[in-house]
Design an enzyme around this catalytic site. Structure first.
Site, PDB file in Angstrom:
ATOM      1  N   GLU A 145       7.292   9.148  14.629  1.00 58.51           N
ATOM      2  CA  GLU A 145       6.049   9.632  15.230  1.00 58.51           C
ATOM      3  C   GLU A 145       5.966   9.235  16.692  1.00 58.51           C
ATOM      4  OE1 GLU A 145       1.189   9.419  14.545  1.00 58.51           O
ATOM      5  OE2 GLU A 145       2.517   8.244  13.284  1.00 58.51           O
ATOM      6  N   ASN A 181      -1.614   2.239  22.648  1.00 62.72           N
ATOM      7  CA  ASN A 181      -0.648   1.743  23.620  1.00 62.72           C
ATOM      8  C   ASN A 181      -0.715   0.233  23.771  1.00 62.72           C
ATOM      9  OD1 ASN A 181       0.070   4.384  23.907  1.00 62.72           O
ATOM     10  ND2 ASN A 181      -0.242   4.474  26.127  1.00 62.72           N
TER      11      ASN A 181
END
Length: 399
Positions: free
Chosen positions: A246, A385
């Protein structure tokens, strides 16, 4: 690093270009160019998947024995780059890029024989049941319960931000089968049918005014034990393997197309008769974005080298996920600046390919704002992130 294509790769590139020129319908190309998310509507992605499936090109990264193309890493990269350049709509990654490789790695022979051909053909359209209210980036804290009852698991709970659950006929899902000990040790990976009694899908409309994500509720949903992928309480292992795919690379071709589109927008004159591309400050920000994309491309080539040697993406996938999503968001911000006040006009009907609605302002302003809004989530989904930086700190820097 030499990024020049070899003679065989150039010949392959020309073959791909010829195929796209002949077989990519204009309406699908228009849809690809106007897409506002990495997840393209099923009515555009699935017809393109069927065309590629008929050619044998639908799963470039799969092994040949499961229906893959037998291409080199460079050929896969060229194919992705040419599809992006031609405006081909992206295929749903849920089956082909995510659960498909997991079934190949952890599935039983029966699961492989049943699911893999249906993923290739598009007969099965998948969604991902990972995030829950309160369990997003900290996925190991998920609470959706699955209790064993003979040959079934009984599921109760909910999943959220479930992309395309309203179109999917199948879901791969993480559930909790053990509440004791380390949270990661009590998770199981299930494959289930979306028309199973007790499943309810409720839409979540995004800031862009689009129905892409959903909340899915489970009330006494019975899933056969035969739908389990891997061992009970070992679903975290399967999930980590899936996340490598992914979060993987391959974003540079699409980012370069976005930069080309942005540069063309900025060349157009504004109301004062001066093109934004002639503004030194804007050119500086555009150059910074171009440098970031070039760095991503070089890193992706390094990853291709590792993959060619039989290695997994590993922590490099976290680095590419972080840099790729942030570069995309930087380009989106520049597109908003380029579109100016036209970016604020909500034109959902005019964005639809083939629409007879006349756009307000330049056509390129139609998708600037919805792309910006949708892509704000890119640095969150698939592991935020911040989580990716933690992974890099531990596995790369040894902190």
């Amino acid at each position: 690093m030499n990024l020049e294509l070899s003679a065989p790769d150039l010949a392959f590139r020309d073959e791909v270009r010829a195929f796209l020129s002949e077989h990519l319908p204009p309406e699908l190309s228009a849809a690809g160019r106007r897409m506002t998310s990495v997840f393209v509507d099923k009515k555009y992605s699935l017809p393109w998947q069927k065309i590629l499936h008929a050619k044998g090109w639908v799963a470039p990264s799969w092994p040949v024995e499961y229906g893959g193309c037998g291409w080199t890493e460079m050929q896969r990269y060229i194919f992705a780059a040419e599809c992006a350049r031609a405006g081909a709509p992206g295929l749903s990654p849920m089956g082909l890029r995510m659960v498909g490789p997991c079934i190949q790695r952890y599935g039983t022979p029966e699961q492989k024989a049943f699911f893999l051909p249906r993923i290739l053909s598009g007969e099965d359209y998948w969604c991902q049941g990972y995030s829950e209210p309160g369990s997003g980036s900290d996925l190991a804290s998920l609470q959706m319960r699955a209790v064993r009852d003979g040959d079934h698991y009984v599921l109760n709970g909910s999943k959220i931000w479930t992309t395309h659950a309203h179109w999917a006929n199948r879901m791969f899902c993480l559930v909790r089968t053990n509440f004791e000990g380390k949270p990661q040790k009590g998770i199981t990976f299930l494959l289930l049918e979306m028309d199973t009694p007790g499943i309810e899908v409720k839409p979540i409309i995004t800031l862009a005014g689009e129905h892409e994500v959903n909340q899915v509720f489970f009330t006494d949903v019975r899933v056969p034990v035969s739908g389990r992928l891997g061992e009970e309480n070992d679903g975290w292992t399967v999930a980590k393997y899936l996340l490598e795919f992914e979060r993987g690379g391959g974003s540079a071709p699409g980012l370069k197309v976005s930069l080309d589109r942005l540069r063309a927008m900025a060349r157009e004159e504004r109301g004062d008769g001066v093109a934004l591309l002639d503004d030194p400050a804007f050119r500086g920000r555009l150059a910074a974005a171009e440098i970031a994309v070039e760095a991503i491309e070089v890193t992706e080539h390094r990853v291709m080298t590792a993959l060619s040697a039989g290695k997994n993406p590993g922590p490099a996938s976290s680095m590419l996920k972080t840099q790729g999503t942030e570069a995309m968001q930087r380009i989106d911000e520049l597109a908003i600046e380029t579109a100016g006040y036209y970016a604020g006009v909500d034109q959902i009907e005019a964005r639809e390919p083939g629409s007879n609605e006349t756009p307000v302002g330049p056509e390129h302003s139609l998708v600037a704002m919805p792309r910006y809004l949708n892509n704000r989530a890119a640095s969150i989904y698939g592991g935020s992130n911040e989580i990716q930086r933690d992974i890099m700190a531990r596995l790369v820097l040894g902190l």
